[in-house]
Scaffold this motif. Structure first.
Motif, mmCIF file in Angstrom:
data_model
loop_
_atom_site.group_PDB
_atom_site.id
_atom_site.type_symbol
_atom_site.label_atom_id
_atom_site.label_comp_id
_atom_site.label_asym_id
_atom_site.label_seq_id
_atom_site.Cartn_x
_atom_site.Cartn_y
_atom_site.Cartn_z
ATOM 1 N N ASN A 119 16.786 -13.346 -8.908
ATOM 2 C CA ASN A 119 15.776 -13.193 -7.861
ATOM 3 C C ASN A 119 16.385 -12.606 -6.594
ATOM 4 N N ILE A 120 17.515 -13.161 -6.189
ATOM 5 C CA ILE A 120 18.158 -12.712 -4.953
ATOM 6 C C ILE A 120 18.642 -11.264 -5.089
ATOM 7 N N GLY A 121 19.340 -10.960 -6.177
ATOM 8 C CA GLY A 121 19.900 -9.628 -6.332
ATOM 9 C C GLY A 121 18.849 -8.545 -6.359
ATOM 10 N N ILE A 122 17.774 -8.754 -7.130
ATOM 11 C CA ILE A 122 16.730 -7.735 -7.265
ATOM 12 C C ILE A 122 15.883 -7.655 -5.992
ATOM 13 N N ALA A 123 15.518 -8.811 -5.442
ATOM 14 C CA ALA A 123 14.652 -8.819 -4.254
ATOM 15 C C ALA A 123 15.341 -8.199 -3.049
ATOM 16 N N LEU A 124 16.610 -8.525 -2.833
ATOM 17 C CA LEU A 124 17.301 -7.980 -1.665
ATOM 18 C C LEU A 124 17.512 -6.477 -1.767
ATOM 19 N N ALA A 125 17.631 -5.967 -2.985
ATOM 20 C CA ALA A 125 17.713 -4.513 -3.136
ATOM 21 C C ALA A 125 16.403 -3.864 -2.710
ATOM 22 N N GLY A 126 15.263 -4.502 -3.045
ATOM 23 C CA GLY A 126 13.978 -3.987 -2.584
ATOM 24 C C GLY A 126 13.861 -4.048 -1.073
ATOM 25 N N VAL A 127 14.352 -5.133 -0.480
ATOM 26 C CA VAL A 127 14.364 -5.242 0.978
ATOM 27 C C VAL A 127 15.209 -4.127 1.585
ATOM 28 N N THR A 128 16.343 -3.850 0.967
ATOM 29 C CA THR A 128 17.236 -2.795 1.479
ATOM 30 C C THR A 128 16.529 -1.446 1.477
ATOM 31 N N ARG A 129 15.855 -1.127 0.367
ATOM 32 C CA ARG A 129 15.147 0.168 0.329
ATOM 33 C C ARG A 129 14.044 0.216 1.377
ATOM 34 N N GLY A 130 13.309 -0.882 1.542
ATOM 35 C CA GLY A 130 12.264 -0.905 2.549
ATOM 36 C C GLY A 130 12.815 -0.672 3.949
ATOM 37 N N LEU A 131 13.908 -1.359 4.283
ATOM 38 C CA LEU A 131 14.496 -1.213 5.617
ATOM 39 C C LEU A 131 15.115 0.159 5.817
ATOM 40 N N VAL A 132 15.739 0.703 4.772
ATOM 41 C CA VAL A 132 16.313 2.054 4.882
ATOM 42 C C VAL A 132 15.205 3.074 5.141
ATOM 43 N N CYS A 133 14.121 2.995 4.359
ATOM 44 C CA CYS A 133 13.011 3.942 4.544
ATOM 45 C C CYS A 133 12.387 3.779 5.931
ATOM 46 N N GLY A 134 12.232 2.533 6.391
ATOM 47 C CA GLY A 134 11.669 2.312 7.706
ATOM 48 C C GLY A 134 12.557 2.845 8.819
ATOM 49 N N THR A 135 13.868 2.625 8.688
ATOM 50 C CA THR A 135 14.803 3.104 9.709
ATOM 51 C C THR A 135 14.831 4.623 9.767
ATOM 52 N N VAL A 136 14.906 5.263 8.606
ATOM 53 C CA VAL A 136 14.929 6.726 8.573
ATOM 54 C C VAL A 136 13.621 7.301 9.121
ATOM 55 N N THR A 137 12.499 6.668 8.786
ATOM 56 C CA THR A 137 11.210 7.122 9.301
ATOM 57 C C THR A 137 11.156 7.014 10.819
ATOM 58 N N ALA A 138 11.622 5.891 11.358
ATOM 59 C CA ALA A 138 11.627 5.708 12.807
ATOM 60 C C ALA A 138 12.506 6.753 13.495
ATOM 61 N N LEU A 139 13.681 7.015 12.930
ATOM 62 C CA LEU A 139 14.576 8.017 13.516
ATOM 63 C C LEU A 139 13.946 9.406 13.468
ATOM 64 N N ALA A 140 13.239 9.696 12.368
ATOM 65 C CA ALA A 140 12.594 11.007 12.242
ATOM 66 C C ALA A 140 11.441 11.158 13.228
ATOM 67 N N MET A 141 10.825 10.033 13.621
ATOM 68 C CA MET A 141 9.702 10.090 14.565
ATOM 69 C C MET A 141 10.145 10.212 16.019
ATOM 70 N N LEU A 142 11.369 9.810 16.307
ATOM 71 C CA LEU A 142 11.814 9.737 17.700
ATOM 72 C C LEU A 142 11.639 11.030 18.494
ATOM 73 N N PRO A 143 11.877 12.218 17.905
ATOM 74 C CA PRO A 143 11.664 13.441 18.695
ATOM 75 C C PRO A 143 10.202 13.678 19.076
ATOM 76 N N PHE A 144 9.276 13.002 18.403
ATOM 77 C CA PHE A 144 7.858 13.281 18.623
ATOM 78 C C PHE A 144 7.093 12.118 19.241
ATOM 79 N N VAL A 145 7.630 10.900 19.108
ATOM 80 C CA VAL A 145 6.922 9.702 19.572
ATOM 81 C C VAL A 145 7.866 8.854 20.413
#
Length: 269
Positions: A119-145
């Motif tokens: 449970n921990i190994g699989i779930a935390l990998a999903g959390v990692t992908r979610g946070l990575v995608c969110g962080t990259v999205t936020a950085l990509a938005m910074l020049p515009f927002v």
């Protein structure tokens, strides 16, 4: 000459927690999505930026401020959260379903990993992908927002809590699904409606009274509202309810996933 006794039946030689095995499983799941990051990270970011461009260029200039927050700045946190939860769900659900279809789920079940460690190994990998995608999205938005930081604790809590919630829900979806049609049905009829009708693109205070009351029963609303509160300082709902909901739902989902791993439901058939 002394002989080291074998461990008692049911005991494990590496202690109460198989840290190495759990870490290895986590790395396997992270590397699985990282090797195809064009599809798993870049594509969702581009899609979210397209949403932002459409609303900012075509609609944003005609929309008034939302409770004193410029519309585009109000919209951006909702889009970031939408990206995080969709990708956290996709990571765990697709991993389990593909393993089941290809028949290599045994490679996950055979190692000496307890249900908790799986449970921990699989779930935390999903959390990692979610946070990575969110962080990259936020950085990509910074020049515009102009993305602010009103409450750091809320931003971190709701980002991690939302990613964990949808990661666990993805485990349930991946275990329950027997083919891609099943998983797509969960995405199309559960995840997308809850996301699109949660205040991602609008303030729920603008809804008719009956629609507003229905929205308050949508758990994704509290995820987006809490994250938006962390960025802008504005919330349409009660933050304390959002915090309690994130903790409570994650506990329920965690127990449910643990039980499915322990019983082997649709995994060991």
């Amino acid at each position: 000459m002394t002989h080291t006794p074998w461990p008692a039946e049911g005991a494990r030689r590496f202690g109460a927690v198989n840290w190495l095995g759990m870490w290895t499983l986590y790395l396997k799941e992270v590397r699985r999505f990282w090797k195809v990051m064009t599809q798993t990270v870049a594509a969702p970011v581009i899609t979210t930026l397209l949403y932002l461009a459409i609303f900012a260029l075509a609609i944003g200039k005609f929309r008034p401020d939302v409770h004193g927050v410029p519309f585009v700045e109000f919209l951006a946190p909702g889009l970031i959260m939408m990206t995080m939860i969709q990708n956290a769900f996709a990571n765990t659900s697709s991993s389990l379903l593909i393993s089941k279809i290809q028949g290599n789920i045994v490679d996950v079940l055979m190692p000496p990993l307890s249900p908790m460690e799986l449970n921990i190994g699989i779930a935390l990998a999903g959390v990692t992908r979610g946070l990575v995608c969110g962080t990259v999205t936020a950085l990509a938005m910074l020049p515009f927002v102009n993305l602010g930081l009103a409450h750091l604790w809320a931003l971190l809590f709701f980002a991690a809590g939302a990613s964990l919630m949808l990661s666990l829900f993805g485990i349930l979806g991946g275990i329950w699904s027997e083919k891609f049609d099943h998983l797509q049905a969960v995405t199309n009829f559960v995840i997308l409606p809850l996301t699109f009708l949660s205040g991602t693109f609008y303030s729920v205070t603008q809804l008719p009274d009956f629609a507003h009351k229905i929205t308050l029963w949508n758990p994704v609303f509290y995820l987006i509202d809490g994250f938006r509160y962390g960025v802008t300082g504005h919330a349409d709902g009660a933050i304390e309810i959002g915090v309690a909901l994130v903790i409570g739902v994650n506990l329920v989902l965690w127990v449910a996933c643990h039980m499915l791993f322990r019983t082997g439901y649709r995994l060991k058939a």
